[in-house]
Design a protein around this motif. Structure first.
Motif, PDB file in Angstrom:
ATOM      1  N   UNK A 258       0.837  -0.941   0.209  1.00  0.00           N
ATOM      2  CA  UNK A 258       0.169  -0.454  -0.322  1.00  0.00           C
ATOM      3  C   UNK A 258       1.139   1.429   0.260  1.00  0.00           C
ATOM      4  N   UNK A 259       2.021   0.967   0.706  1.00  0.00           N
ATOM      5  CA  UNK A 259       3.201   2.746   0.863  1.00  0.00           C
ATOM      6  C   UNK A 259       3.842   2.468   0.134  1.00  0.00           C
ATOM      7  N   UNK A 260       3.898   2.023  -0.565  1.00  0.00           N
ATOM      8  CA  UNK A 260       5.153   1.735  -2.229  1.00  0.00           C
ATOM      9  C   UNK A 260       4.282   1.734  -3.242  1.00  0.00           C
ATOM     10  N   UNK A 261       3.379   0.866  -3.566  1.00  0.00           N
ATOM     11  CA  UNK A 261       2.453   0.845  -4.786  1.00  0.00           C
ATOM     12  C   UNK A 261       1.159   0.387  -4.729  1.00  0.00           C
ATOM     13  N   UNK A 262       0.473   1.064  -3.927  1.00  0.00           N
ATOM     14  CA  UNK A 262      -1.173   1.362  -4.112  1.00  0.00           C
ATOM     15  C   UNK A 262      -2.127   0.776  -5.010  1.00  0.00           C
ATOM     16  N   UNK A 265      -6.351   4.191  -7.180  1.00  0.00           N
ATOM     17  CA  UNK A 265      -5.823   5.540  -7.250  1.00  0.00           C
ATOM     18  C   UNK A 265      -6.009   6.316  -6.250  1.00  0.00           C
ATOM     19  N   UNK A 268      -3.529   5.857  -3.610  1.00  0.00           N
ATOM     20  CA  UNK A 268      -2.613   6.731  -3.839  1.00  0.00           C
ATOM     21  C   UNK A 268      -3.213   8.105  -3.314  1.00  0.00           C
ATOM     22  N   UNK A 271      -2.750   8.880  -0.065  1.00  0.00           N
ATOM     23  CA  UNK A 271      -1.214   8.690   1.165  1.00  0.00           C
ATOM     24  C   UNK A 271      -0.370   9.620   0.360  1.00  0.00           C
ATOM     25  N   UNK A 272      -0.662   9.687  -0.382  1.00  0.00           N
ATOM     26  CA  UNK A 272       0.357  10.772  -1.073  1.00  0.00           C
ATOM     27  C   UNK A 272       0.527  12.213  -0.580  1.00  0.00           C
ATOM     28  N   UNK A 273      -0.857  12.075   0.069  1.00  0.00           N
ATOM     29  CA  UNK A 273      -1.039  13.872   0.329  1.00  0.00           C
ATOM     30  C   UNK A 273      -1.862  14.587  -1.059  1.00  0.00           C
ATOM     31  N   UNK A 274      -2.919  13.809  -1.738  1.00  0.00           N
ATOM     32  CA  UNK A 274      -3.720  14.521  -2.617  1.00  0.00           C
ATOM     33  C   UNK A 274      -5.036  15.230  -2.181  1.00  0.00           C
ATOM     34  N   UNK A 275      -5.028  14.291  -1.288  1.00  0.00           N
ATOM     35  CA  UNK A 275      -6.468  14.129  -0.742  1.00  0.00           C
ATOM     36  C   UNK A 275      -6.574  14.337   0.993  1.00  0.00           C
TER      37      UNK A 275
ATOM     38  N   UNK B  86       4.926   8.776  -4.873  1.00  0.00           N
ATOM     39  CA  UNK B  86       5.746   9.605  -4.542  1.00  0.00           C
ATOM     40  C   UNK B  86       7.231   9.339  -4.369  1.00  0.00           C
ATOM     41  N   UNK B  88       8.493   6.432  -5.022  1.00  0.00           N
ATOM     42  CA  UNK B  88       9.126   6.146  -6.051  1.00  0.00           C
ATOM     43  C   UNK B  88       9.865   7.051  -7.392  1.00  0.00           C
TER      44      UNK B  88
END
Lengths: 276, 237
Positions: A258-262, A265, A268, A271-275, B86, B88
């Protein structure tokens, strides 16, 4: 609501199936088609999820996504809310948790809970830990009870800090110590599952690290479900991660994935801080 | 897949800016490295010593950029704790930057050998035999930088196949050089220099492929190193 948010709501609306690996063989808790309503408003939609034995699973998602509501279904804490209605099959070791014959007090001994804010009873440190064992009649005499209190405090790494002041009020402990005391209180009745609802959000980083270490150690003997707003915490403490969004379970996968390749979308984006 | 979500920026616009800056710096660095190889081939083709000085000057800039981008990646790891795409991006960038710097070093090494040949009136002709290999490597580097800029996994695979062709060409150059040495033992010293230069060009191709693999990891989350190209291609299709 801006355009990007609208499109996310649309994606959630069109998501009918959880991606990843929500189901397991021989789980501790099995949830099928769970729907939760607060009066007319639906808070959880068709959740299917298995929770593995002696595993830590973290539930993440934006505020209001239903993760706490879902957690509270797992030991019927939602029963305390009049307008809340839970539908679906929620099984603990194949036993229906919502069966009318189930004793809820006993269920909550099997599925303990630790809350966001440490909530020790206004009693002594000793009494906080001994309380559950007493009401459930788990010990026969004072010696056994003393032993249970000591073991529980040792397992929570609190014994050395409090052994000389067991009769002092629990409220005199620091926040981190109080939270570990609450965990000691939960494990004293020897539960099978421990639910944790943002257990570190009121703690400083040092106390948080101590509790996280404790979660790791406890996972050898207990099944742990933790709701957290800290994604780093989810990444650190859990083996599996479940992502909720607007009441739907969007993705369940191994935490490392989940934290490297969820897969989804929305996971993703979150966890990348887009929502938020 | 809804494009709006994927291209949507972070809640922290500062984070977006930091990532954009790193991306554009990598492309700048790529441009400089490309110029290094270009100048090296120019020196070889035209017999131009000035071009070799340019290669050395460019190398200092490339090294400085490598360190700067690495520092910026470290800062992002420390401050932002990036996850998923991010994370990656930071990992793939940090690795790619190292490959770019090594490409610059290899170009410089070739340039130095060419200079050595000029200085000693050695057989520049033997070096000219490397021009075709050099042009192919240059093309591969150019395509690799495009692959990185556009984040295209399909072109990454195409580049991998091109590198195979370069490897074959390198093998043919070696055979030619061995024959050249056999013809007259006096040729050995010059031929060895040319051989090392050929080896450097071939290594540049390998570094390009590392970058292509990093792009695949960045985009797909798949680590395709040490995997047969056909398998990679099949997996991505």
């Amino acid at each position: 609501m801006n355009k990007a948010q609208q499109s996310m709501a649309e994606i959630v609306k069109e998501t009918y199936q959880t991606v990843g690996l929500p189901l397991l063989d021989d789980p501790k808790i099995r949830v099928r088609n769970a729907n939760v309503f607060y009066a007319d408003k639906q808070a959880i939609f068709d959740v299917n999820l298995d929770i593995g034995k002696n595993q830590v699973i973290s539930m993440i998602g934006p505020s209001g996504c239903g993760k706490s509501t879902f957690l509270r279904c797992l030991n019927r804490m939602n029963d305390t809310i009049d307008i809340c209605r839970v539908e679906g099959d929620l099984l603990l070791e194949d036993e229906d948790m919502y069966d009318k014959k189930i004793d809820v007090v006993e269920l909550r001994a099997r599925v303990g809970m630790v809350f966001q804010k440490p909530n020790p009873f206004p009693k002594s440190i000793y009494e906080n830990v001994a309380y559950g064992a007493r009401i459930h009649g788990l010990t026969d005499n004072k010696v056994q009870l003393d032993e249970l209190v000591e073991t529980s405090l040792i397992r929570c790494g609190l014994w050395k800090e409090v052994k000389d002041r067991l009769n002092e009020p629990a409220t005199g402990l620091s926040g981190g110590q109080q939270q570990r005391l609450c965990i000691a209180r939960a494990i004293a009745v020897n539960p099978e599952v421990i639910l944790m609802d943002e257990p570190c959000s009121a703690l400083d980083p040092i106390a948080t690290a101590t509790v996280e270490e404790l979660i790791h150690e406890l996972s050898e003997n207990f099944t742990i479900c933790i709701v957290t707003h800290s994604m780093q915490q989810a990444a650190r403490v859990s083996q599996r991660t479940a992502y909720f969004h607007l009441g739907k379970l969007i993705e369940v996968n191994d935490t490392s994935q989940v934290f490297t390749n969820p897969e989804h979308q929305l996971t993703e984006a979150y966890i990348t801080g887009r929502i938020g | 897949m809804n494009e709006e979500v994927m291209v949507g920026g972070h809640i922290s616009r500062q984070f977006d800016l930091e990532l954009d800056e790193i991306r554009s710096r990598v492309l700048t660095m790529g441009g400089l490295v490309e110029a290094q190889l270009d100048k090296t081939l120019e020196a070889l083709r035209e017999g131009d010593s000035e071009a070799i000085t340019d290669v050395e000057n460019l190398d200092r800039k490339v090294n400085a950029l490598e360190m700067q981008i690495d520092e910026e990646c470290t800062q992002i790891l420390a401050k932002r704790q990036p996850a998923a795409g991010d994370l990656r991006m930071i990992i793939a960038t940090s690795k790619s930057v190292r490959d770019l710097e090594r490409i610059g070093d290899e170009a410089e090494r070739v340039a130095n050998m060419v200079q050595h040949a000029f200085d000693n009136d050695a057989s520049v002709k033997a070096f000219k035999g490397l021009l075709s290999l050099g042009e192919h490597v240059k093309e591969l580097l150019h395509e690799t930088l495009n692959t990185y800029a556009r984040m295209q996994t399909r072109s990454a695979v195409i580049n991998m196949r091109k590198d195979q062709v370069i490897d074959e060409e390198y093998a043919r150059v070696l055979v030619r050089l061995v024959n050249y040495m056999k013809k007259d033992p006096d040729n050995i010293s010059d031929a060895l220099d040319v051989m090392w230069a050929a080896r450097s060009l071939e290594r540049i191709g390998d570094h390009c492929i590392n970058i292509c693999e990093n792009v695949i990891y960045l985009v797909e989350g798949e680590d395709v190193r040490h995997r047969a190209i056909d398998k990679v291609s099949e997996q991505l299709s």
